[in-house]
Design an enzyme around this catalytic site. Structure first.
Site, short mmCIF file in Angstrom:
data_model
loop_
_atom_site.label_atom_id
_atom_site.label_comp_id
_atom_site.label_asym_id
_atom_site.label_seq_id
_atom_site.Cartn_x
_atom_site.Cartn_y
_atom_site.Cartn_z
N HIS A 1 -9.11 -3.91 -1.70
CA HIS A 1 -8.10 -3.12 -0.98
C HIS A 1 -8.39 -1.63 -1.15
CE1 HIS A 1 -3.75 -2.19 0.16
NE2 HIS A 1 -4.18 -1.05 -0.33
N GLU A 2 -8.63 -1.22 -2.42
CA GLU A 2 -8.90 0.21 -2.68
C GLU A 2 -10.24 0.63 -2.08
OE1 GLU A 2 -6.47 1.82 -3.49
OE2 GLU A 2 -5.24 0.20 -4.29
N HIS B 1 -10.14 1.59 1.47
CA HIS B 1 -9.65 2.96 1.74
C HIS B 1 -10.83 3.95 1.82
CE1 HIS B 1 -5.34 2.61 1.76
NE2 HIS B 1 -5.29 2.01 0.60
N CYS C 1 0.85 -1.18 0.00
CA CYS C 1 0.00 0.00 0.00
C CYS C 1 0.89 1.24 0.00
CB CYS C 1 -0.89 -0.01 1.24
SG CYS C 1 -2.00 1.39 1.34
ZN ZN Z 1 -3.67 0.97 -0.09
#
Ligand code: ZN
Length: 171
Positions: A137-138, A141, A95
């Site tokens: 994963h994104e 965020h 990341c």
């Molecule tokens: Zn990330």
């Protein structure tokens, strides 16, 4: 990591401002950052901008994640994710907000994404395998989550260099 923006739920991007100069500037900044740091995905909160915007691009197919299929630069605005198949698989994730680290995370490997694209058009796409992991994963965020929150075994949290030396071939 440590910046409060990364821990907030991002707000939906105003739909009537998609395509505006401010929007274009944000997307360009995100693409420039992705290129500058050799990433494959980025979410606006990582730029200190608390909006629900994600970009993904895999141009250079030889990455720290191994050899990957190419994905052209894609913009996802106000996405929702539904899991199409609960079966999980694990990958080592990195990341840009935790530079120098990698961690092993299990995630569902078949998802459906609904969102708007960079022109404000409805976009519906399915991802399987590693790309399913990348998108989740994104998306995390946008929900104020980092991949370390998803890790079940901190013995599989590693410096980049040690990942390459000890784990890259065994994952
Ligand atoms: Zn990330």
């Amino acid at each position: 990591m440590g910046n409060p923006t990364l821990r907030q739920v991002a707000i939906p991007y105003p739909v009537d401002e998609i395509g505006s100069p401010a929007f274009q500037t944000l997307i360009q900044d995100m693409q420039d950052t992705l290129h500058a740091y050799g990433g494959i995905g980025l979410a606006a909160p990582q730029m200190g901008v608390s909006y629900q915007v994600i970009v993904i691009e895999i141009g250079n197919t030889s990455t720290r994640y191994g050899e990957l299929d190419q994905v052209s630069f894609s913009v996802f605005v106000n996405p929702t994710v539904s899991v199409a198949d609960e079966t999980t698989a694990g990958y080592w994730e990195g990341c840009l907000s935790l530079p120098g680290f990698m961690g092993y995370v299990d995630r569902p490997q078949h998802i459906q994404v609904n969102c708007l694209d960079e022109k404000g058009n409805t976009l519906s796409v399915e991802y399987e395998g590693f790309l399913s992991t990348v998108f989740q994963h994104e998306f995390d965020h946008l929900m104020g989550k980092l991949y370390i929150d998803r890790m079940k075994d901190l013995t599989q949290f590693s410096f980049d260099e040690e990942y390459q030396k000890f784990h890259a071939d065994s994952s």
